[in-house]
Design an enzyme around this catalytic site. Structure first.
Site, PDB file in Angstrom:
ATOM      1  N   PRO A  10       0.789  -1.230   0.000  1.00  0.00           N
ATOM      2  CA  PRO A  10       0.000   0.000   0.000  1.00  0.00           C
ATOM      3  C   PRO A  10       0.819   1.277   0.000  1.00  0.00           C
ATOM      4  CG  PRO A  10      -0.172  -1.166   2.105  1.00  0.00           C
ATOM      5  CD  PRO A  10       0.513  -2.085   1.147  1.00  0.00           C
ATOM      6  N   ASN A  11       0.311   2.231  -0.742  1.00  0.00           N
ATOM      7  CA  ASN A  11       0.839   3.599  -0.848  1.00  0.00           C
ATOM      8  C   ASN A  11       2.109   3.710  -1.675  1.00  0.00           C
ATOM      9  OD1 ASN A  11      -1.195   4.875   0.867  1.00  0.00           O
ATOM     10  ND2 ASN A  11      -0.267   3.694   2.514  1.00  0.00           N
ATOM     11  N   TYR A  23      11.061   8.923   1.275  1.00  0.00           N
ATOM     12  CA  TYR A  23      11.090   7.812   0.321  1.00  0.00           C
ATOM     13  C   TYR A  23      11.803   8.133  -0.994  1.00  0.00           C
ATOM     14  CZ  TYR A  23       7.717   5.900   3.600  1.00  0.00           C
ATOM     15  OH  TYR A  23       7.119   5.428   4.750  1.00  0.00           O
ATOM     16  N   ASN A  74       8.105  -5.500  -0.841  1.00  0.00           N
ATOM     17  CA  ASN A  74       8.010  -4.365   0.080  1.00  0.00           C
ATOM     18  C   ASN A  74       6.555  -4.317   0.518  1.00  0.00           C
ATOM     19  OD1 ASN A  74       7.830  -2.009   1.480  1.00  0.00           O
ATOM     20  ND2 ASN A  74       8.916  -0.753  -0.033  1.00  0.00           N
ATOM     21  N   ALA A  77       3.213  -0.656   4.931  1.00  0.00           N
ATOM     22  CA  ALA A  77       2.829  -0.692   6.347  1.00  0.00           C
ATOM     23  C   ALA A  77       2.374  -2.081   6.795  1.00  0.00           C
ATOM     24  CB  ALA A  77       1.735   0.336   6.615  1.00  0.00           C
ATOM     25  N   GLU A  98      12.645  -9.256   1.918  1.00  0.00           N
ATOM     26  CA  GLU A  98      11.854  -8.059   2.249  1.00  0.00           C
ATOM     27  C   GLU A  98      12.715  -6.814   2.014  1.00  0.00           C
ATOM     28  OE1 GLU A  98       9.748  -8.224   6.018  1.00  0.00           O
ATOM     29  OE2 GLU A  98      10.481  -6.209   6.444  1.00  0.00           O
ATOM     30  N   HIS A 100      12.840  -2.360   1.961  1.00  0.00           N
ATOM     31  CA  HIS A 100      12.250  -1.076   2.336  1.00  0.00           C
ATOM     32  C   HIS A 100      13.125   0.051   1.831  1.00  0.00           C
ATOM     33  CE1 HIS A 100       9.383  -3.040   4.924  1.00  0.00           C
ATOM     34  NE2 HIS A 100      10.373  -3.801   5.345  1.00  0.00           N
ATOM     35  N   ARG A 107      13.120   4.792  12.563  1.00  0.00           N
ATOM     36  CA  ARG A 107      11.964   5.695  12.485  1.00  0.00           C
ATOM     37  C   ARG A 107      11.091   5.495  13.727  1.00  0.00           C
ATOM     38  NH1 ARG A 107       9.264   5.108   6.820  1.00  0.00           N
ATOM     39  NH2 ARG A 107       8.196   6.977   7.585  1.00  0.00           N
TER      40      ARG A 107
HETATM   41  C1  DQA Z   1       8.224   1.249   3.745  1.00  0.00           C
HETATM   42  C2  DQA Z   1       8.302   1.492   5.262  1.00  0.00           C
HETATM   43  C3  DQA Z   1       6.949   1.286   5.908  1.00  0.00           C
HETATM   44  O1  DQA Z   1       7.039   1.548   7.303  1.00  0.00           O
HETATM   45  C4  DQA Z   1       5.925   2.216   5.312  1.00  0.00           C
HETATM   46  O2  DQA Z   1       4.652   1.971   5.874  1.00  0.00           O
HETATM   47  C5  DQA Z   1       5.874   2.139   3.826  1.00  0.00           C
HETATM   48  C6  DQA Z   1       7.141   2.083   3.096  1.00  0.00           C
HETATM   49  C7  DQA Z   1       9.559   1.578   3.038  1.00  0.00           C
HETATM   50  O3  DQA Z   1       9.733   1.134   1.905  1.00  0.00           O
HETATM   51  O4  DQA Z   1      10.401   2.289   3.601  1.00  0.00           O
HETATM   52  O5  DQA Z   1       4.820   2.215   3.212  1.00  0.00           O
HETATM   53  O6  DQA Z   1       7.941  -0.126   3.523  1.00  0.00           O
END
Ligand code: DQA
Length: 147
Positions: A10-11, A23, A74, A77, A98, A100, A107
């Site tokens: 997501p996002n 990011y 990835n 959240a 995984e 990120h 953080r």
């Molecule tokens: C993330 C880190 C997560 O905490 C966050 O919710 C994201 C992006 C990252 O790529 O740094 O959506 O996965």
């Protein structure tokens, strides 16, 4: 040829405009293009998937059974609380890494916990878009060691 599924949660479709100070400014399309270039150099096939929905991510992971050899994911959240995605990664029975963009250990406290990392062979965090490249390389080396 090895087949690698690259999943974004997501996002992450908003990369480029989403909190660029955290990011970076690369869009998801740009990151996927970088991954595709590195995959071609490594001689592997890559398939991309992004969803904002937990069930859709789980369905896509299931579809990789008997089709793909490994996963770079990835989970966004969902990393921090989705036991369902964790179970799906474990269920498909192939190595997953995984990744990120940000350093989740540096953080908010809730981000330091990954419920998905224990079922992955490795985690790469904090290298920006390069986390995906590092994750792909780690996965491909592991898969090639298995042969
Ligand atoms: C993330 C880190 C997560 O905490 C966050 O919710 C994201 C992006 C990252 O790529 O740094 O959506 O996965």
């Amino acid at each position: 040829m090895l087949r690698i599924l690259v999943v974004n949660g997501p996002n992450l479709n908003l990369l480029g405009r989403r909190e660029p100070d955290v990011y970076g400014t690369a869009t998801l399309d740009e990151i996927e293009a970088m991954v595709a270039t590195r995959a071609a150099e490594l001689g592997v096939d890559v398939y991309f998937f992004q969803s904002n929905h937990e069930g859709a991510i789980i369905d896509r992971l299931h579809e990789a059974i008997d089709v793909c050899d490994g996963v770079v994911i990835n989970p966004g959240a969902y990393t921090h609380y989705s036991y369902a995605i964790r179970d799906a990664i474990a269920a498909i029975g192939m190595p997953s890494v995984e990744v990120h963009l940000s350093d989740i250990s540096a953080r908010e406290d809730f981000r330091a916990v990954s419920v998905t990392a224990p079922v992955c062979i490795d985690q790469v965090s904090g290298l920006g878009a390069a986390s995906y490249l590092e994750g792909l390389e780690l996965l491909v080396s592991r898969l090639r060691e298995e042969d």
